[in-house]
Design a protein around this motif. Structure first.
Motif, PDB file in Angstrom:
ATOM      1  N   UNK A  26     -17.323 -19.056  35.412  1.00  0.00           N
ATOM      2  CA  UNK A  26     -16.781 -19.917  34.264  1.00  0.00           C
ATOM      3  C   UNK A  26     -16.746 -19.139  32.744  1.00  0.00           C
ATOM      4  N   UNK A  27     -18.297 -18.998  32.673  1.00  0.00           N
ATOM      5  CA  UNK A  27     -18.931 -18.537  31.478  1.00  0.00           C
ATOM      6  C   UNK A  27     -18.356 -17.115  31.338  1.00  0.00           C
ATOM      7  N   UNK A  28     -18.154 -16.389  32.194  1.00  0.00           N
ATOM      8  CA  UNK A  28     -17.531 -14.806  32.169  1.00  0.00           C
ATOM      9  C   UNK A  28     -16.112 -14.816  32.129  1.00  0.00           C
ATOM     10  N   UNK A  33     -17.589 -27.168  43.155  1.00  0.00           N
ATOM     11  CA  UNK A  33     -18.835 -26.254  43.028  1.00  0.00           C
ATOM     12  C   UNK A  33     -18.599 -25.038  43.828  1.00  0.00           C
ATOM     13  N   UNK A  34     -17.613 -25.115  44.832  1.00  0.00           N
ATOM     14  CA  UNK A  34     -17.575 -23.752  45.685  1.00  0.00           C
ATOM     15  C   UNK A  34     -16.304 -23.393  45.478  1.00  0.00           C
ATOM     16  N   UNK A  35     -16.022 -23.267  43.877  1.00  0.00           N
ATOM     17  CA  UNK A  35     -14.749 -22.526  43.723  1.00  0.00           C
ATOM     18  C   UNK A  35     -15.115 -21.702  42.453  1.00  0.00           C
ATOM     19  N   UNK A  36     -14.529 -20.759  41.868  1.00  0.00           N
ATOM     20  CA  UNK A  36     -14.748 -20.009  40.709  1.00  0.00           C
ATOM     21  C   UNK A  36     -13.403 -19.443  40.147  1.00  0.00           C
ATOM     22  N   UNK A  37     -13.236 -19.363  38.787  1.00  0.00           N
ATOM     23  CA  UNK A  37     -12.312 -18.835  38.068  1.00  0.00           C
ATOM     24  C   UNK A  37     -12.045 -17.396  38.318  1.00  0.00           C
ATOM     25  N   UNK A  75      -9.460 -29.667  43.618  1.00  0.00           N
ATOM     26  CA  UNK A  75     -10.302 -28.456  43.618  1.00  0.00           C
ATOM     27  C   UNK A  75     -10.443 -27.838  42.181  1.00  0.00           C
ATOM     28  N   UNK A  76      -9.276 -27.903  41.516  1.00  0.00           N
ATOM     29  CA  UNK A  76      -9.187 -27.469  39.975  1.00  0.00           C
ATOM     30  C   UNK A  76      -8.052 -28.261  39.378  1.00  0.00           C
ATOM     31  N   UNK A  77      -8.605 -29.501  38.744  1.00  0.00           N
ATOM     32  CA  UNK A  77      -7.381 -30.228  38.150  1.00  0.00           C
ATOM     33  C   UNK A  77      -7.721 -30.614  36.804  1.00  0.00           C
ATOM     34  N   UNK A 112      -5.404 -18.575  38.265  1.00  0.00           N
ATOM     35  CA  UNK A 112      -6.060 -18.380  39.542  1.00  0.00           C
ATOM     36  C   UNK A 112      -7.694 -18.998  39.710  1.00  0.00           C
ATOM     37  N   UNK A 113      -7.941 -19.630  40.715  1.00  0.00           N
ATOM     38  CA  UNK A 113      -9.377 -19.852  41.117  1.00  0.00           C
ATOM     39  C   UNK A 113      -9.328 -19.156  42.624  1.00  0.00           C
TER      40      UNK A 113
END
Length: 326
Positions: free
Chosen positions: A50-52, A114-118, A200-202, A246-247
């Motif tokens: 997320x930070x990156x 927590x088990x996802x990332x952008x 998951x990402x909302x 996209x994640x």
């Protein structure tokens, strides 16, 4: 074991209303709420990504630790995240609802796994599009597994037919990974307006939450995302799936025990969520599904007992002894 019907007139309202104090001019774009619910260490990659990858917006990250016992959690604070620690395990909606008192001053809230990332600047893209569409209250994004395959990020509202065929395992074509309700509904490579998007990402507008409430805490896990999207649609708002954002999602990391898949306890919670959803929106379907799933679950328990799978039996009965129906 005795099946006991709870009358349908029981009050269903357990939607969190806003408790964020006086409305004031937002000073930041986004508050990101993440529940750390497993011991696999996904949360560190999640926050780092997320930070990156997040650019062009102002945001803060809140991580709610759901009693994982992870000794490394202080590292998240060093990364700049705010850490909240639960004293007891809580469900998906109840966990994320803990950030509501912090939401004043933010234009949007992102519920994120927590088990996802952008994989790209997904959150910046979602905010820009929502800024251009004031009648859209909720947005979701494209979800891709670590194998590169699309995962269901949006679907039509489910009903009795889907719940029954899914429980029986006849809701998908031979060899298909996902049920037809997902694969026949949308081309996941194209953006569009949909019935509901995955939790998951909302991303949700703070103004919408203030007016119409947040996730229904009567759901422990599953269907809370569908429920809030249905309430948004009923209130005249649109829900949008954004394919360009996209994640990557490991899939099931938040709801599985390492090496064992979904536990019998979570299987029962899935059925309780389905019953709650049907009870809120289609009462006749609720009664039909209640009869079907109670019989099906107890037959499943009996079959497991006869085959010697006592772990599944004990796990299921620890939940069903208080009645499957809630």
């Amino acid at each position: 074991m005795i099946l006991t019907i709870i009358q349908p007139c029981v009050q269903m309202q357990e939607v969190d209303t806003m408790s964020i104090g006086e409305e004031r001019e937002p000073s930041k774009d986004l508050l990101i709420s993440i529940v750390n619910g497993n011991d696999r260490g996904y949360i560190y990659e999640c926050v780092e990504s997320i930070i990156r990858n997040t650019q062009g917006i102002t945001y803060d990250i809140v991580v709610i630790d759901n009693c994982t016992g992870d000794a490394r959690l202080s590292e998240l604070e060093e990364m700049g995240a705010t850490l909240m620690r639960n004293e007891r395990p809580m469900g998906f909606s109840s966990n994320h609802s803990q950030v509501l008192p912090m939401l004043d001053g933010y234009r949007y809230l992102l519920v994120f796994n927590d088990d996802a990332y952008p994989a790209n600047n997904a959150f910046g893209m979602m905010i820009r599009e929502l800024d251009d569409e004031p009648t859209t209250a909720i947005a979701g994004c494209r979800i891709i597994g670590v194998d590169g395959e699309d995962q269901p990020g949006a679907a039509p509202f489910p009903g009795l037919r889907y719940f029954v065929t899914n429980a029986l395992g006849i809701d998908r074509d031979k060899g298909a990974r996902y049920p037809r309700i997902f694969t026949e509904y949308i081309d996941f490579s194209k953006s569009g307006y949909v019935d509901w998007v995955s939790g998951c990402s909302m991303m949700l507008r703070t103004a919408f939450i203030r007016e119409h409430g947040f996730l229904d805490t009567g759901y422990f896990m599953f269907l809370e995302d569908t429920d809030i999207c249905r309430r948004a649609r009923a209130a005249g708002y649109r829900v949008k799936y954004m394919a360009q954002a996209t994640v990557v999602h490991y899939g099931g990391g938040s709801s599985k025990v390492k090496g064992k898949g979904i536990t019998p306890q979570l299987y029962i919670e899935t059925q309780r969520s389905r019953l709650r959803y049907l009870k809120k929106y289609t009462l006749m379907s609720y009664f039909l599904y209640w009869g079907f799933i109670n019989i099906y679950v107890y037959l499943k328990v009996l079959k497991s007992a006869l085959s010697g799978d006592m772990e599944w039996v004990n796990g299921a009965l620890s939940k069903t002894k208080k009645r499957l129906l809630t």
